[in-house]
Design a protein around this motif. Sequence first.
Motif, PDB file in Angstrom:
ATOM      1  N   ILE A 104      47.861  43.733  34.395  1.00 55.93           N
ATOM      2  CA  ILE A 104      46.595  43.785  33.670  1.00 55.93           C
ATOM      3  C   ILE A 104      46.851  43.342  32.237  1.00 55.93           C
ATOM      4  O   ILE A 104      47.709  43.901  31.556  1.00 55.93           O
ATOM      5  CB  ILE A 104      46.008  45.211  33.663  1.00 55.93           C
ATOM      6  CG1 ILE A 104      45.737  45.694  35.090  1.00 55.93           C
ATOM      7  CG2 ILE A 104      44.725  45.258  32.832  1.00 55.93           C
ATOM      8  CD1 ILE A 104      45.331  47.160  35.162  1.00 55.93           C
ATOM      9  N   PHE A 121      44.038  40.529  36.004  1.00 58.68           N
ATOM     10  CA  PHE A 121      42.751  40.855  35.395  1.00 58.68           C
ATOM     11  C   PHE A 121      42.920  41.104  33.901  1.00 58.68           C
ATOM     12  O   PHE A 121      44.000  41.458  33.439  1.00 58.68           O
ATOM     13  CB  PHE A 121      42.133  42.094  36.061  1.00 58.68           C
ATOM     14  CG  PHE A 121      42.020  41.966  37.556  1.00 58.68           C
ATOM     15  CD1 PHE A 121      41.083  41.127  38.126  1.00 58.68           C
ATOM     16  CD2 PHE A 121      42.872  42.673  38.392  1.00 58.68           C
ATOM     17  CE1 PHE A 121      40.986  40.987  39.500  1.00 58.68           C
ATOM     18  CE2 PHE A 121      42.791  42.544  39.769  1.00 58.68           C
ATOM     19  CZ  PHE A 121      41.847  41.698  40.328  1.00 58.68           C
ATOM     20  N   VAL A 134      35.547  43.029  31.591  1.00 61.14           N
ATOM     21  CA  VAL A 134      36.607  42.908  32.589  1.00 61.14           C
ATOM     22  C   VAL A 134      36.373  41.620  33.362  1.00 61.14           C
ATOM     23  O   VAL A 134      35.265  41.378  33.859  1.00 61.14           O
ATOM     24  CB  VAL A 134      36.616  44.108  33.564  1.00 61.14           C
ATOM     25  CG1 VAL A 134      37.739  43.944  34.592  1.00 61.14           C
ATOM     26  CG2 VAL A 134      36.771  45.423  32.809  1.00 61.14           C
ATOM     27  N   TYR A 135      37.407  40.795  33.456  1.00 58.05           N
ATOM     28  CA  TYR A 135      37.264  39.528  34.161  1.00 58.05           C
ATOM     29  C   TYR A 135      38.624  39.091  34.716  1.00 58.05           C
ATOM     30  O   TYR A 135      39.671  39.575  34.272  1.00 58.05           O
ATOM     31  CB  TYR A 135      36.681  38.444  33.247  1.00 58.05           C
ATOM     32  CG  TYR A 135      37.356  38.284  31.906  1.00 58.05           C
ATOM     33  CD1 TYR A 135      38.420  37.396  31.733  1.00 58.05           C
ATOM     34  CD2 TYR A 135      36.925  39.009  30.794  1.00 58.05           C
ATOM     35  CE1 TYR A 135      39.034  37.241  30.498  1.00 58.05           C
ATOM     36  CE2 TYR A 135      37.533  38.863  29.556  1.00 58.05           C
ATOM     37  CZ  TYR A 135      38.583  37.973  29.415  1.00 58.05           C
ATOM     38  OH  TYR A 135      39.201  37.823  28.196  1.00 58.05           O
ATOM     39  N   PRO A 136      38.619  38.180  35.696  1.00 57.32           N
ATOM     40  CA  PRO A 136      39.883  37.728  36.288  1.00 57.32           C
ATOM     41  C   PRO A 136      40.609  36.746  35.378  1.00 57.32           C
ATOM     42  O   PRO A 136      39.987  36.048  34.571  1.00 57.32           O
ATOM     43  CB  PRO A 136      39.440  37.049  37.588  1.00 57.32           C
ATOM     44  CG  PRO A 136      38.047  36.588  37.316  1.00 57.32           C
ATOM     45  CD  PRO A 136      37.445  37.598  36.378  1.00 57.32           C
ATOM     46  N   THR A 137      41.922  36.694  35.515  1.00 64.36           N
ATOM     47  CA  THR A 137      42.714  35.719  34.768  1.00 64.36           C
ATOM     48  C   THR A 137      42.667  34.366  35.473  1.00 64.36           C
ATOM     49  O   THR A 137      42.277  34.259  36.640  1.00 64.36           O
ATOM     50  CB  THR A 137      44.185  36.159  34.676  1.00 64.36           C
ATOM     51  OG1 THR A 137      44.734  36.209  36.006  1.00 64.36           O
ATOM     52  CG2 THR A 137      44.321  37.520  34.012  1.00 64.36           C
ATOM     53  N   PHE A 140      44.810  34.554  38.551  1.00 62.99           N
ATOM     54  CA  PHE A 140      44.136  35.153  39.704  1.00 62.99           C
ATOM     55  C   PHE A 140      43.290  34.109  40.429  1.00 62.99           C
ATOM     56  O   PHE A 140      43.330  33.998  41.661  1.00 62.99           O
ATOM     57  CB  PHE A 140      43.250  36.316  39.244  1.00 62.99           C
ATOM     58  CG  PHE A 140      42.402  36.917  40.337  1.00 62.99           C
ATOM     59  CD1 PHE A 140      42.917  37.891  41.172  1.00 62.99           C
ATOM     60  CD2 PHE A 140      41.088  36.502  40.532  1.00 62.99           C
ATOM     61  CE1 PHE A 140      42.141  38.448  42.189  1.00 62.99           C
ATOM     62  CE2 PHE A 140      40.308  37.039  41.540  1.00 62.99           C
ATOM     63  CZ  PHE A 140      40.841  38.021  42.369  1.00 62.99           C
ATOM     64  N   LEU A 149      35.459  38.790  40.086  1.00 63.30           N
ATOM     65  CA  LEU A 149      36.279  39.926  40.483  1.00 63.30           C
ATOM     66  C   LEU A 149      36.103  40.215  41.970  1.00 63.30           C
ATOM     67  O   LEU A 149      35.038  39.944  42.539  1.00 63.30           O
ATOM     68  CB  LEU A 149      35.876  41.171  39.682  1.00 63.30           C
ATOM     69  CG  LEU A 149      36.063  41.120  38.167  1.00 63.30           C
ATOM     70  CD1 LEU A 149      35.512  42.393  37.536  1.00 63.30           C
ATOM     71  CD2 LEU A 149      37.525  40.934  37.802  1.00 63.30           C
ATOM     72  N   GLN A 154      34.277  45.133  41.792  1.00 67.08           N
ATOM     73  CA  GLN A 154      32.913  45.071  41.261  1.00 67.08           C
ATOM     74  C   GLN A 154      32.185  46.392  41.502  1.00 67.08           C
ATOM     75  O   GLN A 154      31.544  46.940  40.600  1.00 67.08           O
ATOM     76  CB  GLN A 154      32.133  43.932  41.927  1.00 67.08           C
ATOM     77  CG  GLN A 154      32.636  42.535  41.597  1.00 67.08           C
ATOM     78  CD  GLN A 154      31.824  41.461  42.301  1.00 67.08           C
ATOM     79  OE1 GLN A 154      30.647  41.649  42.598  1.00 67.08           O
ATOM     80  NE2 GLN A 154      32.452  40.332  42.583  1.00 67.08           N
ATOM     81  N   SER A 170      31.475  38.109  33.045  1.00 63.29           N
ATOM     82  CA  SER A 170      32.339  39.286  33.085  1.00 63.29           C
ATOM     83  C   SER A 170      31.531  40.526  33.440  1.00 63.29           C
ATOM     84  O   SER A 170      30.313  40.568  33.250  1.00 63.29           O
ATOM     85  CB  SER A 170      32.994  39.526  31.715  1.00 63.29           C
ATOM     86  OG  SER A 170      33.671  38.391  31.256  1.00 63.29           O
ATOM     87  N   ILE A 193      40.954  49.288  38.298  1.00 61.27           N
ATOM     88  CA  ILE A 193      41.652  48.008  38.468  1.00 61.27           C
ATOM     89  C   ILE A 193      42.991  48.213  39.172  1.00 61.27           C
ATOM     90  O   ILE A 193      43.347  47.473  40.099  1.00 61.27           O
ATOM     91  CB  ILE A 193      41.858  47.321  37.105  1.00 61.27           C
ATOM     92  CG1 ILE A 193      40.509  47.019  36.448  1.00 61.27           C
ATOM     93  CG2 ILE A 193      42.665  46.033  37.267  1.00 61.27           C
ATOM     94  CD1 ILE A 193      40.611  46.543  35.007  1.00 61.27           C
TER      95      ILE A 193
END
Length: 203
Positions: A104, A121, A134-137, A140, A149, A154, A170, A193
């Motif tokens: 994370i 994330f 919060v969002y994906p990298t 990912f 996500l 979610q 996000s 997460i």
Amino acid sequence: MTKAEMMDKYFDSYGKRISSAEICKAVDSIFKINLDEIPILSKEMEGAVGVSFSTGNVLASREAMDVRLNQYDKEITGAEIRKVINEILGVNLDAISSLEGARISLYSKGQWVVQHEKDLFVVDTGAGDVDVKVYPTNYFTEQTGLVKLPTDLQHSLTSIGYSYDEKIGSYYFSNPTGEAVPDAFKGKTIGAILKVIQYSFSN
């Protein structure tokens, strides 16, 4: 050895009363976080420690820490120093230390606090920690083909108060009181997460 343990070992060997300058140096060295760039958490905290923060006054956080440190009549431990930093600046070094290896990334106070190439994330806190995204990298997305996500994450985030913001792509939460999001809420976010990572991405 965790970063918190490294900090404890450093101050255990210090052998004398510690100053804010030495604390800032140690945190920068161990955690790669520049405390001088972080404003005091709140006006109430400014009043409590007897200093005022103004734009460009990078020494305000050090002054605030020195006031608090001077209240200790004995040598202060690493754990107590981390508590002081969290109270004054809203930087929870124990929580940050626990994220090492968790996949994370954490962006907070205008700087990357935790970030590794294969993180999945991002938890991104805004100015004053009053909101969280919060969002994906990118990693990912590259590995899974997903731009959002996972569905189970979610649902977990929605259940604790997040909603999806299409403009920023996000899951987003803003504290309705206008105050910093409590550590307990951040803990729930990280916990949600971590649960998804453990069950779906632990290999």
